[in-house]
Design an enzyme around this catalytic site. Structure first.
Site, PDB file in Angstrom:
ATOM      1  CB  SER A 143      62.033 -92.435 -10.186  1.00  0.00           C
ATOM      2  OG  SER A 143      61.367 -91.337 -10.780  1.00  0.00           O
ATOM      3  CE1 TYR A 156      60.174 -90.419  -5.298  1.00  0.00           C
ATOM      4  CE2 TYR A 156      60.701 -89.344  -7.371  1.00  0.00           C
ATOM      5  CZ  TYR A 156      60.155 -90.412  -6.686  1.00  0.00           C
ATOM      6  OH  TYR A 156      59.603 -91.462  -7.374  1.00  0.00           O
TER       7      TYR A 156
END
Length: 252
Positions: A143, A156
């Site tokens: 990401s 995350y």
């Protein structure tokens, strides 16, 4: 001839969003595709979409935090189609927004187990098969949160940085053994995961759009195009990279 005619592609997290778009793209390019997904309903929906488009696909229920599930997934892939040539390790989960001291150990463990250990387990058994069968290509989903920080999302962000570390290390370990490994680093993409993140709040969506210089959110097929390219012979000299596909987010 399509780029993946006669090839077998495995996609984890293939029941929706980026995983579904990528599975469809592989199938349209001629690959036989196996969908690994926790939700049987979502996974079989992807299989149905592929078959409706004239492609070949099958489903194997998979929890990527369980190594026996990954072993079963690869066995299912080989038994169904005779091999495994490319793998897209895409299964993942986000975290609730909270500052670092307010994040819980349960949340941290859940995110790391799925996003990091799940990728590690997947690569572990994919690489074992590929080493014994002449090589292959692996792409992991990181990401832009693997490239920069995002306040309020420590678990995350940590997990997606870790995915890049796993990707680069494994890529170097097997570069001379005909196994290429890379990662994609998407920006905000219009997926069910993003909808869950925004809670359907339009102001949050508009804020996310404003962070991307291109002025919009990404589409799942735009990530799928990059993944399929990375798995093709056209990307034969690309190794150990985390490629940002983010509408300019990280260029600022």
């Amino acid at each position: 001839m399509s780029r993946f005619e006669g090839k077998v592609a495995l996609v984890t997290g293939g029941g929706s969003g980026i995983g579904r778009a990528t599975a469809l793209k592989f199938a349209l390019e001629g690959a036989s595709v196996v969908i690994g997904n926790r939700s049987e309903k979502a996974g079989r929906e992807t299989v149905d979409l592929i078959e409706q488009a004239g492609g070949k696909a099958s489903f194997c229920r998979t929890d990527v935090t369980k190594p026996e599930n990954i072993r079963d997934l690869i066995k299912h892939t080989v038994d169904s189609y005779g091999g495994l040539h490319v793998a897209f390790n895409n299964a993942g989960v986000d975290d609730p927004q909270a500052m670092t001291p307010e994040q819980t150990a349960d949340t941290f463990d859940l995110v790391m187990n799925i996003n990091v250990k799940g990728v590690w387990y997947s690569m572990k058994y994919e690489i074992e098969h590929m080493l014994a069968n002449g090589g292959g290509v692996i792409v992991n989903t990181s990401s832009i949160a693997g490239l920069i920080g995002f306040p309020g999302h420590a678990p995350y962000v940590a997990s997606k940085h870790a995915v890049l570390g796993l990707t680069k290390t494994a890529a170097l370990e097997y570069a001379k053994q005909r196994i290429r490994i890379n990662a994609v680093c998407p920006g905000a993409i219009e997926t069910p995961l993003l909808e869950n993140f925004t809670g359907g709040d339009n102001s949050t969506r508009q804020y996310l759009e404003s962070l991307h210089p291109i002025g919009r959110l990404g589409k799942p097929h735009e990530i799928a195009d990059a993944v399929v390219w990375l798995c093709s012979d056209e990307a034969a000299f690309v190794l150990g990279q985390g490629i940002a596909i983010d509408g300019g987010f990280t260029a600022i």
